[in-house]
Motif scaffolding. Structure first.
Motif, PDB file in Angstrom:
ATOM      1  N   LYS A  80      48.382  42.385  35.024  1.00 22.32           N
ATOM      2  CA  LYS A  80      48.000  43.817  35.395  1.00 22.32           C
ATOM      3  C   LYS A  80      46.900  43.777  36.148  1.00 22.32           C
ATOM      4  O   LYS A  80      46.878  44.305  37.064  1.00 22.32           O
ATOM      5  CB  LYS A  80      48.085  44.366  33.991  1.00 22.32           C
ATOM      6  CG  LYS A  80      47.924  46.150  34.439  1.00 22.32           C
ATOM      7  CD  LYS A  80      47.870  46.875  32.832  1.00 22.32           C
ATOM      8  CE  LYS A  80      46.889  47.864  32.856  1.00 22.32           C
ATOM      9  NZ  LYS A  80      46.042  48.304  31.613  1.00 22.32           N
ATOM     10  N   TYR A  81      45.578  43.196  35.501  1.00 21.47           N
ATOM     11  CA  TYR A  81      44.247  43.370  36.241  1.00 21.47           C
ATOM     12  C   TYR A  81      44.349  42.648  37.414  1.00 21.47           C
ATOM     13  O   TYR A  81      43.650  43.015  38.280  1.00 21.47           O
ATOM     14  CB  TYR A  81      43.210  42.835  35.127  1.00 21.47           C
ATOM     15  CG  TYR A  81      43.123  43.710  33.967  1.00 21.47           C
ATOM     16  CD1 TYR A  81      42.680  45.065  33.979  1.00 21.47           C
ATOM     17  CD2 TYR A  81      43.388  43.189  32.778  1.00 21.47           C
ATOM     18  CE1 TYR A  81      42.421  45.842  32.917  1.00 21.47           C
ATOM     19  CE2 TYR A  81      43.245  44.208  31.493  1.00 21.47           C
ATOM     20  CZ  TYR A  81      42.732  45.334  31.640  1.00 21.47           C
ATOM     21  OH  TYR A  81      42.579  46.383  30.611  1.00 21.47           O
TER      22      TYR A  81
ATOM     23  N   GLN B  90      46.484  42.426  39.549  1.00 19.26           N
ATOM     24  CA  GLN B  90      46.972  43.232  40.875  1.00 19.26           C
ATOM     25  C   GLN B  90      45.917  43.998  41.560  1.00 19.26           C
ATOM     26  O   GLN B  90      45.974  44.429  42.901  1.00 19.26           O
ATOM     27  CB  GLN B  90      47.887  44.029  40.304  1.00 19.26           C
ATOM     28  CG  GLN B  90      49.381  43.298  39.897  1.00 19.26           C
ATOM     29  CD  GLN B  90      50.451  43.940  39.249  1.00 19.26           C
ATOM     30  OE1 GLN B  90      50.639  45.069  39.770  1.00 19.26           O
ATOM     31  NE2 GLN B  90      51.010  43.656  38.436  1.00 19.26           N
ATOM     32  N   GLU B  91      44.763  44.334  40.795  1.00 19.56           N
ATOM     33  CA  GLU B  91      43.572  45.224  41.489  1.00 19.56           C
ATOM     34  C   GLU B  91      42.492  44.324  41.802  1.00 19.56           C
ATOM     35  O   GLU B  91      41.373  44.936  42.329  1.00 19.56           O
ATOM     36  CB  GLU B  91      43.389  46.226  40.563  1.00 19.56           C
ATOM     37  CG  GLU B  91      44.192  47.236  40.536  1.00 19.56           C
ATOM     38  CD  GLU B  91      44.139  48.524  39.519  1.00 19.56           C
ATOM     39  OE1 GLU B  91      43.001  48.618  39.284  1.00 19.56           O
ATOM     40  OE2 GLU B  91      44.929  48.933  38.831  1.00 19.56           O
ATOM     41  N   GLY B  92      42.703  43.024  41.748  1.00 19.32           N
ATOM     42  CA  GLY B  92      41.608  42.137  41.874  1.00 19.32           C
ATOM     43  C   GLY B  92      41.504  41.396  43.021  1.00 19.32           C
ATOM     44  O   GLY B  92      42.447  41.247  43.831  1.00 19.32           O
TER      45      GLY B  92
ATOM     46  N   LYS C 171      38.827  42.139  36.732  1.00 18.22           N
ATOM     47  CA  LYS C 171      40.156  42.259  37.579  1.00 18.22           C
ATOM     48  C   LYS C 171      39.995  40.904  38.736  1.00 18.22           C
ATOM     49  O   LYS C 171      40.914  40.333  39.018  1.00 18.22           O
ATOM     50  CB  LYS C 171      40.007  43.499  38.640  1.00 18.22           C
ATOM     51  CG  LYS C 171      40.583  44.721  37.618  1.00 18.22           C
ATOM     52  CD  LYS C 171      40.082  45.991  38.532  1.00 18.22           C
ATOM     53  CE  LYS C 171      40.514  47.247  37.644  1.00 18.22           C
ATOM     54  NZ  LYS C 171      40.393  48.502  38.392  1.00 18.22           N
ATOM     55  N   ASP C 172      38.677  40.789  39.056  1.00 19.76           N
ATOM     56  CA  ASP C 172      38.726  39.587  40.059  1.00 19.76           C
ATOM     57  C   ASP C 172      38.936  38.237  39.497  1.00 19.76           C
ATOM     58  O   ASP C 172      39.540  37.218  39.944  1.00 19.76           O
ATOM     59  CB  ASP C 172      37.100  39.582  40.801  1.00 19.76           C
ATOM     60  CG  ASP C 172      37.211  40.664  41.556  1.00 19.76           C
ATOM     61  OD1 ASP C 172      38.204  41.289  42.330  1.00 19.76           O
ATOM     62  OD2 ASP C 172      35.977  41.175  41.924  1.00 19.76           O
TER      63      ASP C 172
ATOM     64  N   CYS D   7      40.823  37.725  36.836  1.00 23.39           N
ATOM     65  CA  CYS D   7      42.322  37.568  36.481  1.00 23.39           C
ATOM     66  C   CYS D   7      43.021  37.196  37.817  1.00 23.39           C
ATOM     67  O   CYS D   7      43.841  36.384  37.675  1.00 23.39           O
ATOM     68  CB  CYS D   7      42.734  38.918  35.871  1.00 23.39           C
ATOM     69  SG  CYS D   7      42.181  39.210  34.212  1.00 23.39           S
ATOM     70  N   ALA D   8      42.568  37.763  38.754  1.00 21.89           N
ATOM     71  CA  ALA D   8      43.339  37.473  40.075  1.00 21.89           C
ATOM     72  C   ALA D   8      43.087  36.306  40.617  1.00 21.89           C
ATOM     73  O   ALA D   8      44.144  35.662  40.966  1.00 21.89           O
ATOM     74  CB  ALA D   8      42.760  38.774  41.317  1.00 21.89           C
TER      75      ALA D   8
END
Ligand code: KG4
Ligand code: ZN
Length: 340
Positions: free
Chosen positions: A188-189, A191-193, A239-240, A242-243
């Motif tokens: 989930k995170y 996806q925005e990182g 987020k970064d 996680c990505a």
């Protein structure tokens, strides 16, 4: 009501923390009931004894619901299939004892199913991949590349030598302070990182083997070092991080899958198991498939994670070949599976 020539299989899955029952008529899923055990959340992982107890409580109601949802009566069932291996032994015992008792009470044939073979055959519930079919099975307990020559003719080409891919996701999530199971939250995170913000090493394993312990350790040391410089590092970069971790894990999985597809010249390719729900992996296999001319298969989400429908479809193919077992069979936590 079904006609008397139908093959109606009651399937039971209880290898880990999902109690599931399904009814399969002539290879089609009529019902698939899954009771997910919430009790493990507060412990940050599956507690085997609690899992066994929850299976004991769930098994009869879950089977009842599966039979009702299918619109049949228990008298119409013609065979019983159950997960015999691998898994948590106490959990497997609950499903095995129930399946054996039901089969004996009604005088039905009993079919023992290997959980990992069932993950691969989950693809055949709603689609019909051509053989030879290549499957990357990625779950919380396993990471395997499986060559599937026919329904019951499979070979594990390679697997992880340490952690499974799902475990790597969950352990990184834990380091980031996310609750169990953390894989879906990392997704989930992510996806925005920014997937290229931080770089983690990819292990180079021989043949079709995987190893995920290296990336886990490198994320741990990276976080420890960064937190010394900025105590809020995780919060500020969640987020970064996680990505970037997801990007690395997905690339490790995809590199091996591409190698196997190229070396075996196979174009019908799928992913299975809980991690096949990961948005990064789904996107990667679709994009790679378009580029390399693969026919890509991804099962519906409820057939990716543990479920009895996949046990039922495997049971059905074993039924057609009369691969029955007797009541003396016992479950096995670690049954090997090089060739089924
Ligand atoms: O196949 P599964 O339901 O159970 C096992 O047989 O292990 O897989 C569970 C695993 C867990 O590690 C969970 O974190 C992971 O699948 N998972 C995910 C995602 N959804 C489930 N990992 C990454 N991204 C997801 N979206
Ligand atoms: Zn599984």
């Amino acid at each position: 009501m079904s006609d008397s020539n139908s093959t109606i299989i009651l399937a039971i899955e209880s290898s880990c923390d999902e109690t599931s029952a399904a009814i399969i008529r002539d290879g089609k899923v009529l019902s698939n009931t899954i009771a997910t055990q919430k009790v493990h959340e507060r412990y940050g992982g599956v507690v085997p004894e609690l899992a066994s107890r929850a299976h004991m409580q769930n098994i009869v109601p879950v089977v009842d619901v599966a039979i009702k949802d299918a619109g049949i009566t228990k008298e119409e069932i013609t065979a019983v299939a159950f997960t015999q291996a691998p898994g948590l032994i106490g959990s497997l015992l609950v499903g095995a004892c129930f399946a054996k008792s039901f089969a004996q009470a009604r005088g039905l044939p009993l079919i023992a199913v290997h959980h990992m073979q069932a993950h691969v055959l989950a693809h055949f519930i709603e689609s019909k991949p051509e053989f030879p079919f290549l499957c990357l099975t990625v779950s919380g307990g396993h990471t395997q590349i499986v060559l599937c020559r026919d329904y019951l003719d499979m070979e594990v080409l390679g697997e992880t030598i340490d952690d499974a891919a799902g475990e790597a996701f969950d352990k990184v999530a834990k380091m980031l302070g996310l609750p169990y199971p953390g894989g879906p939250l990392v997704d989930k995170y992510a996806q925005e990182g920014d997937p290229l913000k931080f770089k983690f090493p990819m292990s180079e394993m021989k043949n079709y083997e995987f190893s995920f312990s290296g990336i886990k350790t490198s994320v741990l040391y990276f976080l420890q070092a960064q937190k010394k410089l900025d105590p809020q590092f995780i919060e500020n970069n969640l987020k970064d991080i996680c990505a970037s971790v997801q990007y690395t894990l997905v690339n490790m999985l995809m590199n091996k899958l591409k190698k196997a597809a190229r070396e075996l010249n196979i174009k019908h390719i799928g992913i299975a198991g809980g991690v096949s729900a990961n948005s990064g992996l789904r996107k990667a296999i679709k994009e790679t498939g378009e580029k390399l001319g693969w026919q890509v298969y991804i099962p519906k989400f409820e057939y990716c994670t543990d479920n009895a429908a996949m046990i039922g479809i495997t049971g059905y193919h074993k039924y057609l070949k009369r691969q029955f077992t007797d009541l003396a069979i016992t479950p096995s936590a670690r049954a090997s599976w090089s060739i089924v």
